[in-house]
Design an enzyme around this catalytic site. Structure first.
Site, PDB file in Angstrom:
ATOM      1  N   LYS A 115      10.618   0.144  -2.289  1.00 46.95           N
ATOM      2  CA  LYS A 115      10.506   1.538  -2.790  1.00 46.95           C
ATOM      3  C   LYS A 115      11.933   1.553  -3.758  1.00 46.95           C
ATOM      4  CE  LYS A 115       7.133   3.578  -1.053  1.00 46.95           C
ATOM      5  NZ  LYS A 115       6.624   2.302  -0.435  1.00 46.95           N
ATOM      6  N   SER A 124       1.957   0.188  -4.623  1.00 46.86           N
ATOM      7  CA  SER A 124       3.021   1.186  -4.648  1.00 46.86           C
ATOM      8  C   SER A 124       3.930   1.026  -5.571  1.00 46.86           C
ATOM      9  CB  SER A 124       3.678   1.416  -2.990  1.00 46.86           C
ATOM     10  OG  SER A 124       4.590   0.221  -3.064  1.00 46.86           O
TER      11      SER A 124
END
Lengths: 218, 218
Positions: free
Chosen positions: B176, B137
DNA sequence: GATAGAAGCGAACATTCGTTTGTATACATA
DNA sequence: TATGTATACAAACGAATGTTCGCTTCTATC
């Protein structure tokens, strides 16, 4: 028993190395059986036999009847060795930016050194050095400008390996992927905006292969 | 078992002191029975009982079924003791893959530790821990599957920083970039194939910010 | 007093682990 | 050839050591 000539057999050297590695990675010394397995020896008695020799030759100290009672000694001083966990890795100048790599870079010429745990590194911790990456030619291999790349010094590489290559004619070093193609060598950047370099095999000297990347922010 | 109030009994303090003294005088850690005798304890089971408590409280680390498998930890930092310049960073499970992060990860529960030179780390070397990245990610931020990411433990982050965020409702942690947008928070992956996560600010708990990345090939 | 949990106790159990024993092979030397 | 030594092997022995179990004691709480 063995002659007291100070020379160690291959097996004894392997045992010493195993013990040394073991104490770097564990907070306790190895047992006889752990040495046995680690050195692929068929019997614990063989381990014991060679441990006696190592003790007589001053390489180790043993505490009888105590589990894991093996201590590495400094052969020269006969003193106990500490916990030599750190390998100091010389960090040389930036790659792909001038003349960073002499044939045998000397740690004393490094701009700085990095103390890395030997557990992080491959088995052979000698011949490890680091370069700071300049530019984004390997960005698609997730190596960014400013990253510190660890190399294992080697003169040969397998196709596709990331290498530090010395281009004799240009007098510069570069970080690329290595693809031998007959008499010439393709040095492939990992950046679709850049083109591969083709060089005569005679003109390319592999100086090391990438074994790790370290990036610190801030 | 004992209440987890962080206070140690007199006996437990004595045991800690004994272990500390022992490892200074011997090249190997003490056995349960040596602790028993050294602390005038009547039974080995009592030693074991209190060693469990010391482990739970983060004072020591134990290697099950291994003789003398006791290691002293620095209570404040949860790091292994005995390596002067090295900072041992606990490496916990993979992030973005389940439930890796408790509120206060305990070094004794780390699957492994990484000995890093303090020179590599930011000024504050306490509260540093590491997670192994699962998935891609953050691939466009040059963090790949399998990389080890170093975090500084913090409860807050600046916009745009890479954080380990705990999503309370989902019961999972994720890596993130952090973008507060009023009452909600946008957690932005660095992968154009993936969509950002929007969560209520109450549901997001920052557990640390990224301070480094280590990738070893092999 | 009844109850529950913390802490301690003694003993036994199971595994780990250092050591010993008997034997085999290769090699040098008398 | 015979003999001794260095090295290696497999198996077994026994001590060292981690772990578990049932029981007791103490203390706080209802």
């Amino acid at each position: 028993m063995a002659p007291s000539n100070g020379k160690l057999s291959e097996r004894q050297n392997k045992m010493l190395e195993f013990i040394s590695d073991f104490v770097k990675e564990h907070p306790y010394p190895p047992s006889v059986r752990e040495i046995q397995v680690g050195c692929s020896i068929s019997s614990t008695s063989v381990v014991d036999y060679n441990l006696h020799i190592l003790r007589r030759e001053g390489y180790i100290k043993r505490s009888p009847d105590i589990s894991r009672g093996i201590q590495l000694l400094d052969k020269d001083t006969g003193r106990a060795m500490g916990h030599p966990n750190a390998v100091s890795v010389p960090v040389f100048g930036a790659i792909a930016a001038g003349e960073p790599l002499m044939a045998f870079p000397d740690a004393s010429e490094a701009e700085e050194t990095l103390e890395l745990p030997s557990s992080m590194l491959p088995a052979r911790t000698d011949g490890i050095y680091a370069l700071r990456v300049k530019g984004q030619s390997m960005i698609e291999d997730l190596i960014d400008d400013g990253d510190v790349v660890l190399f294992q010094r080697r003169q040969t590489a397998s196709p596709g390996e990331m290498v530090a290559a010395w281009l004799k004619e240009r007098g510069e070093a570069t970080l690329k992927r290595y693809y031998p193609e007959g008499a010439r060598i393709r040095l492939q950047p990992a950046n679709s905006a850049m083109s591969p370099i083709y060089e005569d095999a005679d003109n390319v000297e592999v100086q090391g292969v990438v074994v790790g990347v370290i990036r610190m922010f801030r």
